[in-house]
Design a protein around this motif. Structure first.
Motif: not given
Length: 131
Positions: A35-37, A41-42, A48-49
């Motif tokens: 979940x942390x990973x 990433x999210x 980035x968005x």
């Protein structure tokens, strides 16, 4: 004898419960790590968005400013076209002035016969002829 069997049964049950608890705890830690990973990433994708959105917004703002400047430049053109269309038809057009230049007319002759300014007449002679 029943007491010994009950104690052994409870001991086995206790060991099985501890093993299940340890397995469950390990799965929970694995899920928490995953979940942390996924969160990392999210969050990276969101940053980035957001950066791309800021770039698009900046481009849109610049395009709007340039469009506003272009509108200011183009706005007086209909009036200028109307003025040119309403010019005295007795004055010669630039095309006619160009023909006069190729026939050897001077800057002074162009200003007098075509109603051109001194700068326009000089430009016509440089573009079409005697230089």
């Amino acid at each position: 004898m029943i007491l010994e069997v009950a104690v052994i049964f409870l001991a086995v049950l206790w060991v099985v419960t501890i093993a299940m608890f340890m397995g469950h705890t390990k799965r929970q830690r694995t899920l928490a790590t995953q979940q942390v990973e996924a969160d990392s990433l999210r969050d990276q994708r969101i940053r980035e968005l957001a950066r791309r959105l800021e770039n698009y917004q900046g481009g849109t703002i610049r395009m709007g400013e340039e469009l506003h400047e272009l509108r200011a430049t183009v706005a007086p053109l209909p009036d200028k076209i109307t003025i040119l269309e309403q010019r005295d038809p007795s004055t010669l057009s630039f095309a006619q002035a160009a023909r006069l230049v190729t026939m050897g007319a001077s800057v002074d002759e162009l200003t007098q016969s075509c109603g051109l300014t001194q700068a326009e007449a000089q430009l016509m002679t440089k573009m079409h002829g005697n230089g």
